[in-house]
Write a protein that holds these residues in place. Sequence first.
Motif, short mmCIF file in Angstrom:
data_model
loop_
_atom_site.label_atom_id
_atom_site.label_comp_id
_atom_site.label_asym_id
_atom_site.label_seq_id
_atom_site.Cartn_x
_atom_site.Cartn_y
_atom_site.Cartn_z
N LEU A 87 -20.77 -9.69 -5.91
CA LEU A 87 -19.51 -9.40 -5.21
C LEU A 87 -19.19 -10.55 -4.09
N ALA A 88 -20.21 -10.96 -3.52
CA ALA A 88 -20.35 -12.15 -2.62
C ALA A 88 -19.97 -13.26 -3.13
N LEU A 89 -20.31 -13.66 -4.45
CA LEU A 89 -20.32 -15.07 -5.12
C LEU A 89 -18.90 -15.06 -5.58
N THR A 90 -18.47 -13.71 -6.33
CA THR A 90 -17.24 -13.90 -7.13
C THR A 90 -15.91 -13.79 -5.82
N PHE A 91 -16.19 -13.00 -4.83
CA PHE A 91 -14.94 -12.91 -3.68
C PHE A 91 -14.98 -14.10 -3.22
N PHE A 92 -15.96 -14.93 -2.74
CA PHE A 92 -15.90 -16.36 -1.92
C PHE A 92 -15.51 -17.12 -2.84
N LEU A 93 -15.83 -17.15 -4.19
CA LEU A 93 -15.25 -18.26 -5.10
C LEU A 93 -13.91 -18.12 -5.18
N SER A 94 -13.28 -16.89 -5.30
CA SER A 94 -11.98 -16.41 -5.38
C SER A 94 -11.12 -17.14 -4.25
N GLU A 95 -12.05 -17.02 -3.03
CA GLU A 95 -11.20 -17.74 -1.90
C GLU A 95 -11.05 -19.29 -2.13
N VAL A 96 -12.27 -19.71 -2.42
CA VAL A 96 -12.08 -21.20 -2.96
C VAL A 96 -11.12 -21.70 -3.64
N ILE A 97 -10.83 -20.76 -4.75
CA ILE A 97 -9.84 -21.07 -5.81
C ILE A 97 -8.37 -21.02 -5.04
N TRP A 98 -8.16 -19.99 -4.15
CA TRP A 98 -7.04 -19.87 -3.44
C TRP A 98 -6.75 -21.00 -2.44
N LEU A 99 -7.79 -21.53 -1.79
CA LEU A 99 -7.60 -22.47 -0.92
C LEU A 99 -7.37 -24.05 -1.64
N LEU A 100 -7.95 -24.11 -2.85
CA LEU A 100 -7.79 -25.10 -3.53
C LEU A 100 -6.35 -25.16 -4.10
N VAL A 101 -6.08 -24.15 -4.73
CA VAL A 101 -4.68 -23.84 -5.52
C VAL A 101 -3.91 -22.63 -5.15
N PRO A 102 -3.21 -22.73 -3.79
CA PRO A 102 -2.48 -21.75 -3.39
C PRO A 102 -1.59 -21.11 -4.47
N ASN A 103 -1.62 -19.81 -4.51
CA ASN A 103 -0.96 -19.24 -5.56
C ASN A 103 -0.44 -17.84 -5.19
N GLY A 104 0.54 -17.20 -6.11
CA GLY A 104 1.30 -16.11 -5.65
C GLY A 104 1.88 -15.73 -7.03
N GLN A 105 2.46 -14.34 -6.97
CA GLN A 105 3.40 -13.81 -8.03
C GLN A 105 4.74 -13.34 -7.61
N ASP A 106 5.80 -13.37 -8.28
CA ASP A 106 6.99 -12.82 -8.08
C ASP A 106 7.49 -11.78 -8.82
N LEU A 107 6.72 -10.81 -9.28
CA LEU A 107 7.01 -9.88 -10.27
C LEU A 107 7.16 -8.60 -9.58
N ARG A 108 7.14 -8.49 -8.25
CA ARG A 108 7.40 -7.14 -7.47
C ARG A 108 8.97 -6.52 -7.79
N PRO A 109 9.31 -5.44 -8.14
CA PRO A 109 10.60 -4.88 -8.02
C PRO A 109 11.26 -5.10 -6.67
N ALA A 110 12.50 -5.55 -6.29
CA ALA A 110 13.11 -5.70 -5.25
C ALA A 110 13.54 -3.96 -4.68
N VAL A 111 13.73 -3.32 -5.58
CA VAL A 111 14.09 -1.93 -5.39
C VAL A 111 13.28 -0.99 -6.31
N MET A 112 12.55 -0.05 -6.06
CA MET A 112 12.01 0.67 -6.79
C MET A 112 12.79 1.63 -7.85
N PRO A 113 12.51 1.63 -9.18
CA PRO A 113 13.29 2.36 -10.12
C PRO A 113 13.54 3.91 -9.97
N ARG A 114 12.50 4.43 -9.32
CA ARG A 114 12.62 5.63 -8.96
C ARG A 114 12.11 5.94 -7.47
#
Length: 220
Positions: free
Chosen positions: A89-116
Amino acid sequence: MALRDTLHRFPWGELKYVLWLPVYLLSFLMMERVVVTGYWPTQTWLDSHIPFCEWFVIPYCLWYPLLVAVGLWLLRKDRAGFRRYMRFLALTFFLSEVIWLLVPNGQDLRPAVMPRDNPFTRLAASLYAIDTNTNVFPSVHVVGAIGAAWAVRKTPSLRDRPLLQQAVSLLACLICLSTLLIKQHTVLDVASGIGLALAVGLPLYSQHRLRRFRPAFGRD
């Protein structure tokens, strides 16, 4: 006397293996406020074909008790397994943070309004409010779920409980799927999470297996 025996049996030596957790959480919260705009969007055309299904917010939320439950079980029954689990867990979680620092990323998939409007969509909306749509590649939800299932598979005291092992593996699969179906992650996020888990887990657990059989090799 009972208290003294309890304190004596407590795994004090293993406590150092959880000291990374507050450091990770603090750095994660800081990074959530750093990357807000200007990130690399990880969604692809595949993600547009995946429907939003609020029911999967349940396995998504089960990720948290799963990781804690596996850790507590290993701490009590398999301390060597607990140490491997914490290293994973420690290795994978901190390596994830290194990737986030090197390549800032995100996603734009969340619905603006919930369908229900139901308890599950409201819970998903609450998750959106707490957790930003950035720092998603790789998905630590995927990495952690695989790590928990892997640790349970490798626990000697659970070898005679195949149904429990299969149940944890099934839950891990549902958690990985849930990240897509509640629009918390993209296909690329999940794929990179699987890749990171394999990159860390395979050598970590292969090394453990080689150590187990090294005495047998030495006698040949």
